[in-house]
Design an enzyme around this catalytic site. Structure first.
Site, short mmCIF file in Angstrom:
data_model
loop_
_atom_site.label_atom_id
_atom_site.label_comp_id
_atom_site.label_asym_id
_atom_site.label_seq_id
_atom_site.Cartn_x
_atom_site.Cartn_y
_atom_site.Cartn_z
CE LYS A 72 -35.35 -108.38 104.36
NZ LYS A 72 -35.46 -108.87 103.54
CB ALA A 118 -43.46 -112.60 98.86
CB SER A 182 -35.35 -109.26 95.33
OG SER A 182 -36.81 -109.47 95.94
CG ASN A 244 -31.57 -113.07 95.18
OD1 ASN A 244 -32.47 -113.76 95.82
ND2 ASN A 244 -31.25 -111.78 95.42
CE1 TYR A 313 -33.49 -116.16 107.20
CE2 TYR A 313 -32.96 -114.61 105.46
CZ TYR A 313 -34.07 -115.29 106.57
OH TYR A 313 -34.90 -113.93 106.88
#
Ligand code: FMN
Length: 352
Positions: A72, A118, A182, A244, A313
């Site tokens: 990130k 989350a 997201s 996503n 991922y």
């Protein structure tokens, strides 16, 4: 030299977010251990011209990229070749720093090779991330910058957040990704509408000549998602990244009722959505497939369905640092078996 099975046993004793932070520390430090880094690059980074592609003038040494959300803050770019990746995507970054949602906010489902998160765009903010990025860009593999609005930015001002981010990152990345898919920023997915998408990409094209992709969620009604992707491409998007994480909690027994699911449980859903998009848009734009990919068979399937590139991922959490090498080697084997000489011949071959 070392077995990920053993390391995984240790890592899985920790809470998933703690394990992630440990992995980040290791990957931040890895480039300082030159010998180990070189050993891992030699071992995991497959160099074969059959896997090379040039897309929008960007050279991709292999088609497997790191999906957004792992790096990130752009702190691990230098270690991505040691993990075998042919490109990496940093972010999602927001204009201002953000803590994200309260913890715990990441959960493992080991029996299902799946994860639920989350996080809520926890990141150090665009200025800090840009500083990190400037230290490495341009890099030996392409870098994508995945951008999102701050949680506290209202829908009315969302466009402004994306404007700030495009301006900041366009000179220090090879491509950009607009993330409005997201599930962890309240109302973000509401921006997946034709009016916003048209305004957004019209604006983006004025601001940059770098390729700019739209990343979409797997949870929209299929026809609506396809129409939205078409609108984005007409408005100037360079391609689509699908998908996503999902909010279809029925995919995992006893899942949390918040956040997004990824990994094996998402595989079919993500593939079906990708296939529907590719049916309409293959050949008209660049498509990237992500969701539940962790082996060569699935990667190959997505390439044949029309993906120029794939990303992963969650698979890496369960398969470890050899995953990308195994995918690339497996893809090369499948290509040989089916008589393909270059990856570009594989892409979309199911649709020809
Ligand atoms: N996708 C984004 O576009 N931005 C993010 O910040 C982001 N954060 C994520 C954090 C976690 C912990 C996970 C597991 C995924 C995140 N994703 C994010 C979604 C991934 O990029 C990817 O689209 C999704 O996980 C499906 O791929 P996978 O099954 O290979 O994980």
């Amino acid at each position: 030299m070392f077995s990920y099975k053993t390391l995984k046993k240790g890592l899985f004793l920790f809470h998933p977010e703690t394990a992630h932070n440990l992995a980040e520390t290791a990957l931040r430090l890895l480039p300082k251990c030159r010998l180990l880094n070189n050993y891992l690059v030699n071992r995991n980074f497959i160099m074969d011209p059959k896997l090379n592609q040039e897309i929008y003038g960007i050279k991709f040494p292999n088609p497997v990229g790191l999906a957004a959300g792992f790096d990130k803050n752009a702190t691990m770019i230098k270690s991505m070749m040691a993990l075998g990746f042919g490109f990496t995507e940093i972010g999602t970054m927001t204009p201002r720093p953000q803590d994200g949602n309260p913890k715990p906010r990441m959960f493992r489902y080991p029996k299902l090779n799946s994860v639920q998160n989350a996080m809520g765009f926890n990141n150090k903010g665009s200025s800090q991330v840009l500083m990190n990025l400037k230290k490495v860009y341009p890099f030996s593999i392409p870098i994508g910058a995945n951008i999102g609005k701050n949680k506290t930015t209202s829908e009315e001002f969302a466009l402004q957040d994306y404007k700030i981010l495009i301006r900041k990152f366009e000179s220090f990345s090879d491509y950009l990704v607009i993330n409005i898919s997201s599930p962890n920023t309240p109302n973000l997915r509401d921006l997946q509408n034709e009016k916003f998408i048209t305004e957004l990409f019209s604006m983006a094209k004025e601001l940059t000549s770098k390729p700019i992709f739209l990343k979409i969620a797997p949870d929209m009604e299929t026809n609506a998602a396809v129409e939205l992707c078409k609108t984005a491409v007409e408005a100037g998007a360079s391609g689509i990244i699908a998908t996503n994480t999902t909010i279809d909690y029925s995919l995992v027994p006893n899942a949390q009722d918040f956040g997004g699911l990824s990994g094996a449980c998402l595989k079919e859903k993500s593939y079906e959505m990708f296939k529907a998009i590719a049916k309409e848009l293959y050949g008209k734009t660049v498509l990237i497939s992500v969701g539940g990919i962790s082996d060569a068979d699935e990667a190959y399937k997505r390439l044949k369905a029309g993906a120029s590139l794939i990303q992963a991922y969650t698979g890496m959490i369960f398969e470890g640092p050899s995953m990308v090498k195994n995918i690339n080697e497996g893809v090369l084997e499948l290509m040989k078996k089916e008589g393909f000489n270059n990856i570009s011949e594989v892409i979309g071959s199911d649709l020809k």
